[in-house]
Design an enzyme around this catalytic site. Sequence first.
Site, mmCIF file in Angstrom:
data_model
loop_
_atom_site.group_PDB
_atom_site.id
_atom_site.type_symbol
_atom_site.label_atom_id
_atom_site.label_comp_id
_atom_site.label_asym_id
_atom_site.label_seq_id
_atom_site.Cartn_x
_atom_site.Cartn_y
_atom_site.Cartn_z
ATOM 1 N N SER A 286 25.757 5.466 -15.550
ATOM 2 C CA SER A 286 25.750 6.928 -15.680
ATOM 3 C C SER A 286 26.349 7.539 -14.429
ATOM 4 O O SER A 286 26.387 6.911 -13.373
ATOM 5 C CB SER A 286 24.322 7.436 -15.857
ATOM 6 O OG SER A 286 23.595 7.311 -14.635
ATOM 7 N N ASP A 287 26.821 8.766 -14.540
ATOM 8 C CA ASP A 287 27.139 9.501 -13.319
ATOM 9 C C ASP A 287 25.821 9.960 -12.704
ATOM 10 O O ASP A 287 24.745 9.817 -13.295
ATOM 11 C CB ASP A 287 28.068 10.681 -13.608
ATOM 12 C CG ASP A 287 28.920 11.058 -12.400
ATOM 13 O OD1 ASP A 287 28.534 10.719 -11.261
ATOM 14 O OD2 ASP A 287 29.974 11.684 -12.583
ATOM 15 N N TRP A 288 25.909 10.507 -11.509
ATOM 16 C CA TRP A 288 24.723 10.845 -10.724
ATOM 17 C C TRP A 288 23.737 11.698 -11.542
ATOM 18 O O TRP A 288 24.002 12.856 -11.856
ATOM 19 C CB TRP A 288 25.140 11.587 -9.460
ATOM 20 C CG TRP A 288 24.024 11.859 -8.508
ATOM 21 C CD1 TRP A 288 23.079 12.831 -8.613
ATOM 22 C CD2 TRP A 288 23.727 11.141 -7.307
ATOM 23 N NE1 TRP A 288 22.212 12.780 -7.552
ATOM 24 C CE2 TRP A 288 22.589 11.746 -6.726
ATOM 25 C CE3 TRP A 288 24.306 10.058 -6.651
ATOM 26 C CZ2 TRP A 288 22.025 11.303 -5.525
ATOM 27 C CZ3 TRP A 288 23.756 9.621 -5.453
ATOM 28 C CH2 TRP A 288 22.623 10.237 -4.915
ATOM 29 N N ALA A 289 22.609 11.087 -11.914
ATOM 30 C CA ALA A 289 21.519 11.761 -12.633
ATOM 31 C C ALA A 289 21.955 12.360 -13.964
ATOM 32 O O ALA A 289 21.279 13.240 -14.500
ATOM 33 C CB ALA A 289 20.885 12.843 -11.763
#
Length: 754
Positions: A286-289
């Site tokens: 995933s991208d950040w969060a």
Amino acid sequence: MIKLTKYFLMVVLVLPVFFGCTGNASTVKSDDDVEKRVESLLSEMTLDEKIGQMSQVDPGVFGGLENLKKVVRNGQLGSVLNLIGAKEVNELQRVAIEESRLGIPLIIGRDVIHGYRTIFPIPLGMAASWNEDLVRESAAIAAKEAASMGINWTFAPMIDVSRDPRWGRIAESAGEDPLLNSMVARAMVQGYQGDDLSDPLTIAACAKHFVGYGAAEGGRDYNTTVISDLQLHNVYLPPFKEAVKAGAATVMTAFNEINGIPASGHKHNIRDILKNEYGFDGFVVSDWASIQEMISHGFARDLKHAGELGLAAGIDMEMASRSYNDYLKELLDEGKVDMEWVDDAVARILRIKFRLGLFDNPYVDESLADSLLVNVEHLKVARKLAEESVVLLKNENQVLPLKKGTKVALIGPMANQPYEQLGTWIFDGDENDSQTVLEAFNAFNGDNNVFFAEGLEYSRDKSTKGFAEVERAIAQSEVVVAVVGEEAILSGEAKSLAELDFVGAQGELLKLAASKGKPVVMIVMSGRPAGLFKTQHLAKSILYAWHPGTMAGPALANLVFGETVPVGKLPVTFPKGEGQVPIYYAHKMTGRPADASTWTHIDEIPVQAVQHSLGNTSHTLDYGFTPLYPFGYGLSYTSFEYSDINISAKSLSIGESLKVSATITNTGDVEGAETVQLYTRDLVGSYTRPVRELKDYQRVTLSPGESKEVVFELNSDQLGFYFPDGEFVVEPGDFHVWIAPNAAEGLRAEFELQ
């Protein structure tokens, strides 16, 4: 069995460090060997250890290195990002190898976007070079420098097709065209990963952001995207398919939602298309969060639900947020996620760790950085790529190149900015390595011939208190070189703009320079296509330099003084104003297409005659419908003539190919290189097709007066397209084909696909 396995791993992994082994120590002989080792290790893992492999965090999450070591020691972490330094990485890796139950190494991630310490042009600038070999070489250098510091995974390349210059992250993209994005995808994946991913001087690539992030509404970062399935398969997905074909180890999902479903919860895109249809066998992060952010999107009720949706969609590793860590056990107990999804995710992560050689050679030689960071050979490549990324947009009366010894007034807020010239996403770049335009001009032209007066302290500066000094500099000069644009902080993630015109008093500075009766050369350093419509008339010559990186100064000095001839071509269309955005060359014809030859600007005709400017056609009264500069555009210090287009046959059958050729002649006085572009148009399709599509390109270098025949082989598959359901179709029909210097010009021929 477990004790024997751990003891064996410790012997194999630790001994190379003691004996100073820095070469490829991998014992992985084949994909079958990798799969056997993955299967064996997976069978020994507890559920907690599996969930740990699916988690990636920044070291600060646990409040310090010692707490982080405890988590690693317990086998509860698969990856760390932003841990910097070979010594620090080796120490944490030692804990993972020697003190955790199974000795599974960590993968260390970092944003190494366009260089590590040696900074190359921003990716949009790289794309402007249209030079796949140089882009590949820059990524290989970045990998070596990063690897010397313990990094083995980068979150690049970003291959989001981007057609809106207001979007800050267009700087990090390869522009508007799927084929050009695919070139950058292929080159950077191959450069980072090399021929053997287990080589200790290569790192894993991560193709991002999957998918459609570059189509953010209004050019506002993180915003919603609405993309038809036709566009998705024909425009936004092809670069990712090419990255997978090139062997990309990982793929990152995007922040945006796409047609109502967040990208990090889009099961069809991730599982069905990426993993099943494309055959991607690496892991998805995933991208950040971005898993957690599905709550804000209104797609997930809470963090637990977000984790359920993320895993169901096919995200294998969660970056930053902790839904997997906190809730996967509960979700498994409740039957809301499948254990086979967990096992598949962990197997994918282990597979990449084995391919990286981390089980066999987990430590980095701490002496490597001394010889690899910013060495002379790396700087040569950085200068060369910077030179080829610069696009000559205008050169009235052949003002450029200047002769050595010319008295130059060097002005503008970007002329001596060692940090800002590096551009966005340069976490590890050092401004002390940079060579600025001022420094390079002084070195090449002699500081007695360079009169420097920045005029403005920074781009947004509205004060004109420095203009008097500018006037004194111009008075002593024969020509003015104005270096304008925007600082690095004005482009990149979360750096979108509503307006594209030069900020601050830069327009006034250019007006002042132009008023003195001396030729003005404008150099633009920017992370996006800046608004030149209102200022381009003030300069005789314009060099669009993007943010060129560490070697910006020497590259631009070589170009301005003719040591190098410009070769760059635009990877993105330049609009006249924000009202034309989004604007791109591969648009549709519409039912009432406008004709550029009949359009007159509204300011140039009486109000009562406005309706007759273009009639009832698709245009705007103020800008018409043509761009300021088209995709693929770029001038040289010489001139090229295109003639004698020829096709080998007037028709071809599906499965066959034909040759398309034209003669290119250097009609100027200096040797130059031209990037010759091949475009086609499918005149009638089951779904309407763009007015032009880039299919291929070649660079040809010609001496003055020299001619060469440039030949393209066009096969029938290049004429096909994807239906909305993802089916690839090659339809019979009539086609146009162009051999052209850009997307708005060229020689045209016709043929039939039978």
